[in-house]
Structure formats: structure tokens, C-alpha cells
Write a protein that holds these residues in place. Sequence first.
Motif, short mmCIF file in Angstrom:
data_model
loop_
_atom_site.label_atom_id
_atom_site.label_comp_id
_atom_site.label_asym_id
_atom_site.label_seq_id
_atom_site.Cartn_x
_atom_site.Cartn_y
_atom_site.Cartn_z
N ALA A 172 -10.46 19.17 73.47
CA ALA A 172 -10.76 18.36 72.30
C ALA A 172 -11.27 16.97 72.82
N HIS A 173 -11.08 16.55 74.12
CA HIS A 173 -11.60 15.28 74.74
C HIS A 173 -12.97 15.22 75.10
N ILE A 174 -13.72 16.46 75.33
CA ILE A 174 -14.80 16.55 75.90
C ILE A 174 -15.97 16.76 75.20
N ILE A 213 -7.12 11.63 64.65
CA ILE A 213 -8.51 11.58 64.84
C ILE A 213 -8.75 10.11 65.70
N TYR A 214 -9.16 10.04 66.71
CA TYR A 214 -9.62 8.76 67.47
C TYR A 214 -10.47 9.19 68.70
N ASP A 215 -10.99 8.10 69.22
CA ASP A 215 -12.25 8.11 70.18
C ASP A 215 -11.88 9.60 71.24
N GLU A 216 -10.82 9.48 71.79
CA GLU A 216 -10.72 10.80 72.60
C GLU A 216 -10.99 12.00 71.98
N HIS A 217 -10.36 12.21 70.76
CA HIS A 217 -10.23 13.46 70.12
C HIS A 217 -11.69 13.67 69.40
N VAL A 218 -12.69 13.88 70.34
CA VAL A 218 -13.94 14.27 69.65
C VAL A 218 -14.11 15.63 68.84
N THR A 317 0.93 4.66 70.55
CA THR A 317 0.48 5.76 71.04
C THR A 317 -0.90 5.71 70.54
N SER A 318 -1.91 6.62 71.04
CA SER A 318 -3.29 6.70 70.68
C SER A 318 -3.48 6.63 69.32
N LYS A 319 -2.41 7.64 68.67
CA LYS A 319 -2.75 7.89 67.11
C LYS A 319 -2.16 6.60 66.53
N THR A 320 -1.22 5.75 67.00
CA THR A 320 -0.98 4.47 66.09
C THR A 320 -2.40 3.59 66.13
N THR A 338 7.60 -0.84 70.86
CA THR A 338 8.38 -0.42 72.10
C THR A 338 7.80 0.86 72.79
N ASP A 339 7.63 0.62 74.06
CA ASP A 339 6.85 1.94 74.80
C ASP A 339 7.54 2.05 76.21
N THR A 340 7.82 3.16 76.72
CA THR A 340 8.27 3.37 77.96
C THR A 340 7.26 3.26 79.34
N THR A 341 6.04 3.15 78.74
CA THR A 341 5.01 3.28 79.81
C THR A 341 4.78 2.01 80.32
N PRO A 342 5.03 1.95 81.74
CA PRO A 342 4.94 0.62 82.23
C PRO A 342 3.34 -0.11 82.04
N ASN A 343 2.24 0.60 81.90
CA ASN A 343 1.27 -0.01 81.95
C ASN A 343 0.64 -0.34 80.63
N LYS A 344 1.48 0.07 79.47
CA LYS A 344 1.37 -0.40 78.15
C LYS A 344 2.25 -1.76 77.91
N GLN A 345 3.09 -1.98 78.73
CA GLN A 345 4.27 -3.09 78.46
C GLN A 345 3.44 -4.62 78.60
N TRP A 375 5.64 10.24 66.29
CA TRP A 375 6.22 11.00 65.47
C TRP A 375 6.10 12.53 65.89
N ASN A 376 5.01 12.91 66.88
CA ASN A 376 5.09 14.31 67.43
C ASN A 376 6.21 14.39 68.35
N HIS A 377 7.06 13.51 68.91
CA HIS A 377 8.39 13.54 69.66
C HIS A 377 9.45 13.32 68.89
N ILE A 378 9.47 13.57 67.50
CA ILE A 378 10.39 13.11 66.61
C ILE A 378 11.86 13.76 67.25
N GLU A 383 17.14 12.57 69.33
CA GLU A 383 18.12 13.03 70.03
C GLU A 383 18.75 11.49 70.92
N LYS A 384 17.57 11.10 71.62
CA LYS A 384 17.92 9.99 72.26
C LYS A 384 18.50 8.77 71.78
N GLU A 385 17.98 8.67 70.44
CA GLU A 385 18.54 7.56 69.60
C GLU A 385 19.80 7.69 68.63
O1 DWN Z 1 -4.34 14.36 73.62
C1 DWN Z 1 -3.60 13.30 73.96
C2 DWN Z 1 -2.27 13.47 73.94
C3 DWN Z 1 -1.62 14.55 74.61
O2 DWN Z 1 -1.31 12.32 74.82
C4 DWN Z 1 -4.19 12.29 74.52
N1 DWN Z 1 -5.53 11.87 73.96
C5 DWN Z 1 -3.45 10.97 74.73
C6 DWN Z 1 -1.99 11.15 74.34
O3 DWN Z 1 -1.99 10.71 72.99
P1 DWN Z 1 -0.80 10.08 72.50
O4 DWN Z 1 -1.00 8.53 73.04
O5 DWN Z 1 -0.92 9.89 70.87
O6 DWN Z 1 0.38 10.47 72.84
P2 DWN Z 1 2.15 10.54 72.86
O7 DWN Z 1 2.53 11.61 73.59
O8 DWN Z 1 2.26 10.69 71.27
O9 DWN Z 1 2.51 9.42 73.10
C7 DWN Z 1 3.92 8.77 72.97
C8 DWN Z 1 3.90 7.63 73.62
O10 DWN Z 1 5.19 6.96 73.31
C9 DWN Z 1 3.88 7.22 74.99
O11 DWN Z 1 3.29 6.07 75.33
C10 DWN Z 1 5.36 7.22 75.39
C11 DWN Z 1 5.79 6.45 74.24
N2 DWN Z 1 7.40 7.27 74.31
C12 DWN Z 1 8.50 6.31 74.19
O12 DWN Z 1 8.09 4.98 74.29
N3 DWN Z 1 9.60 6.85 74.07
C13 DWN Z 1 7.75 8.38 74.10
C14 DWN Z 1 8.93 9.18 73.95
C15 DWN Z 1 9.24 10.41 73.56
C16 DWN Z 1 9.92 8.21 74.10
O13 DWN Z 1 11.32 8.44 74.06
#
Ligand code: DWN
Length: 407
Positions: A172-174, A213-218, A317-320, A338-345, A375-378, A383-385
Motif C-alpha cells: 500500500a506504500h509504494i 488514509i495518509y501519505d504512506e498509504h498511497v 500513530t500515522s493515523k492520528t 503518550t507513545d512507547t517509541t523513543p524517537n517519537k518522544q 485503536w487497531n491495538h485495542i 489488557e495492558k491498562e
Molecule cells: O502501515 C503502517 C503500519 C503498519 O504501521 C505504516 N504506514 C506505519 C504504521 O502505522 P501507525 O503509525 O498507524 O501504526 P500503529 O501500529 O497503529 O502505531 C502504534 C503506535 O502506538 C506506535 O507508535 C507505538 C504506540 N503504542 C504505544 O505507545 N503503546 C502501541 C502500543 C500497542 C502500546 O501499548
Amino acid sequence: MTLCRNCSTELNDFMTFGKMPIANAFLEKNQIKSEYFFELAPTFCPKCSLFQLKFQPDPNSLFHENYAFFANTSEKMQRHFEDLTKSVIEQFKLKKTDLIVEIGNNDGGMVKYFNDLGYSNHLGVDPSKNVCDFAKSLGVRVKNEFFNHETARDIKRDYGDVKVLFAANTLAHIADITSVFEGIDFLLSKDGLFITEDPYLLDLLKKTSYDQIYDEHVFIFSLTSIIKLCEKFDLEVFDVEKLKTAGGSLRYYIARRGQKIISPRVQMVLSEERSIDLFSEETFLRFKYNCEQSKNDLLTLLQAKSKNHKIASYGATSKTTTIFNYCGIDSSLIEFITDTTPNKQNKLSPGMHIPIYDYEYFLNNIPEYCFLGAWNHIDEILEKEKNMFSLSGQWLSHTPKPQVLDF
Ligand code: DWN
């Protein structure tokens, strides 16, 4: 006039989300002035049914030496790919010498699991250097390139024919999809398999999850559009699987024409796409209306709650990026992310510049409401929360409609 990236037919416009920043371009304060914006406008092709962006920024500005997204941030997604690896080995009786290639393997992808199971004849291809370096540190063999016909030639020259090609949330990205399919057709052995999964158009429309729908998802694919892409080559879809991942995805099993028995699931999914008129102008105009409605309802909800309560977003997320910029949600409504990814913090969200903090900050500043950005990781997040945020706070979501979630 904009032409379809697959069949060069004039594309049908039906809406625009307006000016958008790059979804994963998290920034520092001093970068605000030079922030890049482009028009985010989905379109569809009346001939080959391919749902696609009208404009995509230069891919080099999306995938580079400091790509923000690391797939290992979700435990559940790691298990999803590990399970797929094991099931493919078993179902298709793979030999340890078979060449396995993954297009867009990010920080390790599926090839990592193949490698762990002793399938050392593998290769991951990804254009972003930092995720490639991470994958390498796990023992994965990588090629730091965009995948296209030319890369496929190099792979064939250096490694030979491919038995299994994977692409998860990558195709979807290419934008140059023809070159990608040329590459796949060129690389795949006679009995080879191409297994690919991406967010599914039908789910996106049903859930009004316009944030996919965002830049990466062409592209947002459907079975119909994937079949049309395969038709130009010696390739056919022989099975499909509906998945819950990425908010609702479809996995396509593709082989050389005539090599595999076609599963009845292919006809079933095709009939479903036809029966709901997936590709009619009315369907897309209804989606446009639903997006506008969703935007108004989300703003009303956030405005009401933020008067007396603190709201944070769970996941930058990209989606937000699409949600916040389309709806005009800034830190007056959502105080922080809040996000667990160090390079977004300690950075700011693209476009709306909401501050992003680590999990510890979240625990020390527990809000009353949390918007489920991821929301895709609901399931994983709830469970975590369950003994943390959920004890005192409430969850908000925009999909399938803006609401306070009732658990
Ligand atoms: O297609 C794509 C998908 C697979 O991944 C890419 N274009 C980019 C990316 O999309 P995204 O940014 O919408 O992906 P996620 O997986 O919805 O991003 C989840 C974000 O939430 C990450 O930055 C990590 C963070 N997170 C968190 O802080 N705590 C995630 C979980 C599960 C958590 O417990």
C-alpha cells in the motif's frame, strides 16, 4: 487530470481532507516553520477499482534514515507474524534452503522469525536505514533499498529465484505499483508464493476509519483491485483471509497462474465486494459524508469533555496525524500524546504540534480520558491498562463512530 497508477485511466475525485503534514514526521519546535504540507485527496479508478491518493509526497521524504515507526512496539503484531511464519512453513512445506524475501521488513519483520527457525536463506528489503540497522542487529540479512523491478533484478542476480515473497503493510506504500509487480513476477520461482496483507477497503469504509488514509498509504486495496493488478502478469490470487490486524485487513495468497487450486473464499469475497457496490460513486460519496459527520461528532465530544477534564491520546500513530489535522484537534483539546517509541518522544505531532511523552509521563499525569490513537491495538492496550489507566479513566474512540467506549 490525474491518471490511475495501474491502468492510466482518469481518476475519479470525490473528496479532499485538505492540507496534511507527513504522517510520521514528528518534529522539534525549531522545525515548525519549515514543516511540509501536501493535499490529501483519495480518489478511485473507475476501470480497475484501485483506491488511491491523488498526490503522494516524494517517497524519499517518507522513508529515510530516521523512519519513526518500529513494528516491535506491538507484542500482538509480533505474535501475528510469528504465527504466519510457522503456518507458511508447515502449509507449504518449505525447505531450509528456499529463498524467502520480505518487501518492507521494517525492524525485522517475518524474515526475523524465519531466521530464528533456521531458515537462513532470507532477505529483508526496506528503504529506511535505521529500521534496517535494527533488523541487522537481530541477525537478519537486509537490503536497504526501495523495492522495484530494478531491485528485483539485483536480488535475482545475487540470490536466485524466490520461493516465498512476503509484504505485510507494505504494498500500500509504494506508488510505482507496476514496477513492484514487475519485480515480483521477475523474482518468483515457478512454484513460488507471494503472500501480502494490507488494510482492506471494505473495513475502512464500514468503520469510517478514514485515518488509514495518509501519505504512506498511497493505495487501499480490495480483492478486486489486487486481481486486476495480477492480471497483467503471470500471477493469480488463489486464496484470501480476512484479518483483524491494522483495523481490518485482507491477506492475499498469490501464485503463478494455474499452479494452485483456487479457494472458494476468493469468489465469496469477490461477491461480497460486488454485492455492496464497493466501487460505485455513491459508496464513496457516502464515505465522504460519514467522514464529515465523524469529524463534527468527534469535535463535539472532545470539546464537551475537555471543558472540565484532561484528555490524552494513547499512541502517536500515522493515523492520528490524519484525524488531528482533518478535525483541527490541537493541544487545547488533547493535552498530550503518550507513545512507547523513543524517537517519537519529546517531539511534537505533525501539523497540530501536540507534545508527545513517554509512558512514565503518562503514569505521572494520568488523564480522565484517553483517545485511542492506536485503536487497531485495542485488545493489547486494554489488557495492558486493565489495572492501570482503565481503573480510573475512560477511553474515547472515533471509530466506528465518535464515542466514549463502554467497558
Ligand atoms: O502501515 C503502517 C503500519 C503498519 O504501521 C505504516 N504506514 C506505519 C504504521 O502505522 P501507525 O503509525 O498507524 O501504526 P500503529 O501500529 O497503529 O502505531 C502504534 C503506535 O502506538 C506506535 O507508535 C507505538 C504506540 N503504542 C504505544 O505507545 N503503546 C502501541 C502500543 C500497542 C502500546 O501499548
